[in-house]
Design an enzyme around this catalytic site. Sequence first.
Site, mmCIF file in Angstrom:
data_model
loop_
_atom_site.group_PDB
_atom_site.id
_atom_site.type_symbol
_atom_site.label_atom_id
_atom_site.label_comp_id
_atom_site.label_asym_id
_atom_site.label_seq_id
_atom_site.Cartn_x
_atom_site.Cartn_y
_atom_site.Cartn_z
ATOM 1 C CB ALA A 1 -8.318 18.508 9.107
ATOM 2 C CG ASP B 78 -4.066 27.000 21.957
ATOM 3 O OD1 ASP B 78 -4.480 27.579 22.621
ATOM 4 O OD2 ASP B 78 -3.726 27.147 20.616
ATOM 5 C CB ALA C 171 -8.787 24.399 16.387
ATOM 6 C CE LYS D 30 -2.467 30.453 18.561
ATOM 7 N NZ LYS D 30 -3.657 29.774 19.091
ATOM 8 C CG ASN E 3 -0.931 28.901 23.482
ATOM 9 O OD1 ASN E 3 0.298 28.135 23.878
ATOM 10 N ND2 ASN E 3 -2.030 28.904 23.991
ATOM 11 C CB SER F 241 -6.946 39.399 22.358
ATOM 12 O OG SER F 241 -6.481 38.523 23.302
HETATM 13 P P1 ATR Z 1 -8.604 26.683 12.898
HETATM 14 O O1 ATR Z 1 -7.052 26.406 12.706
HETATM 15 O O2 ATR Z 1 -8.905 27.611 13.861
HETATM 16 O O3 ATR Z 1 -9.128 25.135 13.226
HETATM 17 P P2 ATR Z 1 -9.314 26.482 9.900
HETATM 18 O O4 ATR Z 1 -7.888 26.010 9.774
HETATM 19 O O5 ATR Z 1 -9.870 27.858 9.173
HETATM 20 O O6 ATR Z 1 -9.255 27.069 11.444
HETATM 21 O O7 ATR Z 1 -10.202 25.352 9.809
HETATM 22 C C1 ATR Z 1 -11.703 25.480 9.903
HETATM 23 C C2 ATR Z 1 -12.377 24.267 9.748
HETATM 24 O O8 ATR Z 1 -13.731 24.361 9.642
HETATM 25 C C3 ATR Z 1 -11.804 23.313 8.762
HETATM 26 O O9 ATR Z 1 -11.606 21.954 9.127
HETATM 27 C C4 ATR Z 1 -12.888 23.456 7.806
HETATM 28 O O10 ATR Z 1 -12.803 22.540 6.627
HETATM 29 P P3 ATR Z 1 -12.101 22.529 5.377
HETATM 30 O O11 ATR Z 1 -10.648 21.906 5.846
HETATM 31 O O12 ATR Z 1 -12.730 21.549 4.495
HETATM 32 O O13 ATR Z 1 -11.949 23.889 4.911
HETATM 33 C C5 ATR Z 1 -14.063 23.633 8.447
HETATM 34 N N1 ATR Z 1 -15.032 24.163 7.854
HETATM 35 C C6 ATR Z 1 -15.085 25.510 7.343
HETATM 36 N N2 ATR Z 1 -16.335 25.716 6.765
HETATM 37 C C7 ATR Z 1 -17.092 24.458 6.782
HETATM 38 C C8 ATR Z 1 -18.061 23.987 6.151
HETATM 39 N N3 ATR Z 1 -19.047 25.039 5.639
HETATM 40 N N4 ATR Z 1 -18.690 22.714 6.295
HETATM 41 C C9 ATR Z 1 -17.788 22.230 7.114
HETATM 42 N N5 ATR Z 1 -16.426 22.080 7.671
HETATM 43 C C10 ATR Z 1 -16.331 23.376 7.457
#
Ligand code: ATR
Length: 287
Positions: free
Chosen positions: A135, A108, A138, A71, A92, A20
């Site tokens: 999706a 956030d 974040a 969270k 958060n 962090s």
């Molecule tokens: P966070 O909660 O921090 O947003 P996460 O839930 O791990 O993290 O989401 C990561 C995002 O990056 C997701 O939208 C993921 O797409 P998927 O839902 O299809 O997994 C996206 N992501 C990760 N690797 C990817 C890749 N190689 N190409 C396109 N999108 C990717």
Amino acid sequence: MSLSGKAKVAAVIGWPVSHSLSPRLHGFWLERAGIDGTYIPLAVAPEHIHDAIRALPKLGLRGANVTVPHKEAALQAADQATDRARRMGAANTLVVNADGSITADNTDGYGFLENLRSGAPDWTPAAGPAVVLGAGGAARGVICALLEAGVPAIRLLNRTRARAEALAADLARHFPAQPIEVGEWEQRETLLAGSALLVNTTTQGMHGQPALELSLSALPLSAVVTDIVYVPLLTPLLEQAKQRGHVIVDGLGMLLHQARPGFTAWFGSEPIVDEALRSHMLGFVGR
Ligand code: ATR
């Protein structure tokens, strides 16, 4: 600075918490304002998170930030929550009130929007639809913040379409008048046409990950491009956008701005995000 017996104490709770950057951030503000206070990292395992949060008022802490994976549990453990925390289903920031109760907040989306507004002062929500890539959690924060600010529509694109559909359906309950249109990931380049803002919330372009595969040629030159990734600061997406002449906003400011409401509530002083803070934090980014 040494602490007195009256020092105000806040914390960041995570598992792990060693990565962090929040102690560096709040520590900078505390020192700059000469506040008799401290901000400490607390590593709390998931099985103890509820008890740890309920103990904050008993220990006399002013509150805490909460990071992964706590969270959602933080929202559950609090006595009350802000609307934006409820919409996110996650908190958060926790504030211990004068009566000992705990309020959960989620800053956030606020951090995202404040960073966007300061990095792209000419952008307005009414400028047009925003394209959001990704999706996850974040993306949820970014979409809520944009719709609250008045962006007319969101185009949501995710590699796994079902996840985007589920997020859009859930958020539509909170924002019935502003459409969240889910598009095909494979058509992401053509779906950039006519949009006023492009936000990457995927992990693509992050240090150690491949770059996001996306040509910006269909994006209007007036559109702002922002990435929530901040390691590296200039992601390949932002580099491409910069070369085309777009206004770009990097992701570091989101981290800095999301911390402001907590600091104000705990320490009674409004912190500012400026170049001195950015360069202080850049010394620790990626370590
Ligand atoms: P966070 O909660 O921090 O947003 P996460 O839930 O791990 O993290 O989401 C990561 C995002 O990056 C997701 O939208 C993921 O797409 P998927 O839902 O299809 O997994 C996206 N992501 C990760 N690797 C990817 C890749 N190689 N190409 C396109 N999108 C990717």
